[in-house]
Scaffold this motif. Structure first.
Motif, mmCIF file in Angstrom:
data_model
loop_
_atom_site.group_PDB
_atom_site.id
_atom_site.type_symbol
_atom_site.label_atom_id
_atom_site.label_comp_id
_atom_site.label_asym_id
_atom_site.label_seq_id
_atom_site.Cartn_x
_atom_site.Cartn_y
_atom_site.Cartn_z
ATOM 1 N N GLN A 64 0.800 -1.223 0.000
ATOM 2 C CA GLN A 64 0.000 0.000 0.000
ATOM 3 C C GLN A 64 0.832 1.271 0.000
ATOM 4 N N ASP A 65 2.038 1.207 0.613
ATOM 5 C CA ASP A 65 2.860 2.420 0.700
ATOM 6 C C ASP A 65 3.654 2.685 -0.583
ATOM 7 N N GLY A 66 3.393 1.872 -1.624
ATOM 8 C CA GLY A 66 4.030 2.127 -2.908
ATOM 9 C C GLY A 66 5.307 1.333 -3.145
ATOM 10 N N ARG A 67 5.730 0.544 -2.145
ATOM 11 C CA ARG A 67 6.908 -0.297 -2.365
ATOM 12 C C ARG A 67 6.541 -1.481 -3.231
ATOM 13 N N MET A 68 7.462 -1.885 -4.090
ATOM 14 C CA MET A 68 7.201 -3.043 -4.921
ATOM 15 C C MET A 68 8.361 -4.024 -4.825
ATOM 16 N N LEU A 69 8.030 -5.311 -4.712
ATOM 17 C CA LEU A 69 9.042 -6.359 -4.786
ATOM 18 C C LEU A 69 8.942 -6.977 -6.171
ATOM 19 N N ILE A 70 10.064 -7.091 -6.846
ATOM 20 C CA ILE A 70 10.081 -7.680 -8.173
ATOM 21 C C ILE A 70 10.924 -8.951 -8.096
ATOM 22 N N HIS A 71 10.261 -10.095 -8.294
ATOM 23 C CA HIS A 71 10.934 -11.377 -8.116
ATOM 24 C C HIS A 71 11.582 -11.847 -9.407
ATOM 25 N N GLY A 72 12.564 -12.732 -9.244
ATOM 26 C CA GLY A 72 13.195 -13.351 -10.408
ATOM 27 C C GLY A 72 14.233 -12.453 -11.039
ATOM 28 N N THR A 73 14.729 -11.464 -10.289
ATOM 29 C CA THR A 73 15.782 -10.605 -10.822
ATOM 30 C C THR A 73 16.642 -10.067 -9.692
ATOM 31 N N LYS A 74 17.906 -9.774 -10.035
ATOM 32 C CA LYS A 74 18.774 -9.075 -9.077
ATOM 33 C C LYS A 74 19.210 -7.763 -9.699
ATOM 34 N N ASN A 75 18.666 -7.474 -10.875
ATOM 35 C CA ASN A 75 19.067 -6.275 -11.600
ATOM 36 C C ASN A 75 18.210 -5.095 -11.146
ATOM 37 N N THR A 76 18.828 -4.186 -10.396
ATOM 38 C CA THR A 76 18.058 -3.092 -9.807
ATOM 39 C C THR A 76 17.572 -2.099 -10.872
ATOM 40 N N ALA A 77 18.353 -1.944 -11.945
ATOM 41 C CA ALA A 77 17.943 -1.003 -12.993
ATOM 42 C C ALA A 77 16.697 -1.520 -13.721
ATOM 43 N N ASP A 78 16.706 -2.816 -14.061
ATOM 44 C CA ASP A 78 15.531 -3.428 -14.703
ATOM 45 C C ASP A 78 14.308 -3.314 -13.801
ATOM 46 N N ALA A 79 14.557 -3.533 -12.506
ATOM 47 C CA ALA A 79 13.451 -3.522 -11.549
ATOM 48 C C ALA A 79 12.832 -2.125 -11.467
ATOM 49 N N LYS A 80 13.687 -1.125 -11.439
ATOM 50 C CA LYS A 80 13.219 0.255 -11.374
ATOM 51 C C LYS A 80 12.393 0.597 -12.616
#
Lengths: 67, 337
Positions: free
Chosen positions: B313-329
């Motif tokens: 709810q606070d806008g944080r997102m977890l993106i699984h299956g990656t360690k690439n922070t740029a892709d995740a962003k």
């Protein structure tokens, strides 16, 4: 050479008997560690110049991050 | 009348010394679960738990407060922990906060109700250095604890007396010794928390003369244990506890916006300002665009571009299956702008 590392008797053979070589032997060189030799903490910049000798008691604490 | 604390009192020779004590526990993973259960069973007055994650199947091997149903429902850890802990001891006032414990969030908790002790249940050094600065600023002791593989380490840090974490470590270790790379066995967690927990009870009971002033570490697989007196490492020039301390980790500017979570092949992305999302509205919109979405009131999960994402709810997102922070962003911005 027989030394006690973290309370355990170990036999190690080092090319040069320095603390930095001992850390390398345990794959800990350059890692975040605190080393104590015979009850005294050895500053990081003295690890290469401090010798290890038979009967020494060495404590090596490695910082880890998990939890 | 029940006397649930009789064996503890027999040992301490004191009646319920913890009843009015408040502990702020940062992180409710493996260490946090074990610490929380110990303190709640011991009968502390109040426990505040902050955690950013939700229960996953890979947690169940060692995170003792959680069960299969929590993983199935992907409950936020702080909420799942509170529920279980209240079943164990209903006398303890427990508050659960699901948020990423940054400078702002943790300072707010310190200001709202100053704890007697800060406990480290985190999985990263960035948060530990933040706890370290908070401890100095608010003059509250904290207990460092960490574990990986079969190893563990712990140290009590008392402001104004012992060296602090920044005295012991001049830089944030970046050697990747995490549950991600080395794995972890449950006994390493239990041993670490046994040490942290015992020190916590001493501090909360005011038995300062018994509190350990040593840095303790062990390896349960190699059968080694070591303990180093660290008093000589206290630095007068330390930026966290020295004479001219600036508490550098309390600055939001030092905070990364993305983080790789320990042991999860997952990247967390935080918005630069807190954003309140209407998750059910968002779920509806996403479903209208052909994405299958699940929500449970606390979070939303879906598969987007082949990756499982979880939005809080606070806008944080977890993106699984990656360690690439740029892709995740990038994925985060694609989804939420």
């Amino acid at each position: 050479m027989n030394i006690v590392i973290n309370g355990k008797h170990e036999q190690v053979a080092l090319s040069e008997p320095t603390l930095i070589n001992l850390l390398a032997e345990y794959s800990l060189q350059g890692k975040s560690v605190i080393v104590e030799a015979n009850g005294q903490i050895v500053p990081k910049d003295e690890l290469a110049s401090t010798n290890v000798k038979d009967g020494d008691r060495i404590e090596i604490v490695q910082f880890v991050g998990g939890g | 009348m029940h006397n649930r604390y009789s064996r503890q009192e027999l040992f301490l020779k004191e009646k319920q010394p913890f009843a009015n004590k408040h502990v702020l526990l940062v992180g409710a993973g493996a260490l946090g679960s074990a610490l929380a259960e110990m303190l709640v069973r011991a009968g502390i007055g109040r426990l505040t738990i902050i955690d950013r994650d939700y229960v996953d199947w890979t947690n169940l091997q060692r995170q003792q407060l959680y069960k299969e149903q929590d993983a199935q429902e992907r409950l936020p850890k702080a909420e799942a922990a509170k529920k279980r802990l209240e079943e164990i001891n209903s006398d303890v006032f427990i508050s659960a906060v699901t948020a990423d414990g940054g400078p702002e969030e943790l300072s707010a908790l310190m200001n709202a109700h100053l704890p007697d002790l800060l406990l480290d249940g985190t999985d990263n050094f960035e948060t530990r250095f933040l706890i370290n600065d908070l401890s100095q600023k608010y003059n509250v002791p904290w207990i460092y604890g960490a574990c990986v593989g079969s190893q563990g380490i712990s140290c009590v840090i008392v402001p104004g007396e012992t060296p602090c974490l920044a005295c012991l470590l001049d830089v944030l270790p970046a050697e990747g010794m995490t549950c991600d790379t080395a794995g972890i066995i449950a006994p390493a967690v239990q041993m670490t928390t046994a040490i942290q927990g015992a020190e916590a009870l001493k501090i909360l009971a005011g038995r300062w003369e018994e509190v350990s002033r040593e840095l303790v570490s062990f390896d349960l697989w190699k059968n080694t244990y070591s303990s180093i007196k660290i008093a000589s490492l206290k630095k007068a020039s330390c930026p966290s506890c020295g004479k001219e301390a600036s508490h550098p980790y309390l600055s939001e500017a030092n905070r990364t916006r993305t983080a790789v979570l320990c042991g999860r092949d997952t990247v967390q992305v935080r918005p630069s300002e807190e954003r309140a999302f209407n998750l059910s509205q968002l779920a509806l919109t996403m479903e209208q665009h052909g994405t299958k979405v699940k929500t449970n009131g606390f979070l939303l999960s879906a598969i987007v571009s082949g990756k499982r994402i979880v939005l809080f709810q606070d806008g944080r997102m977890l993106i699984h299956g990656t360690k690439n922070t740029a892709d995740a962003k990038k994925l985060y911005q694609q989804l939420l702008g």
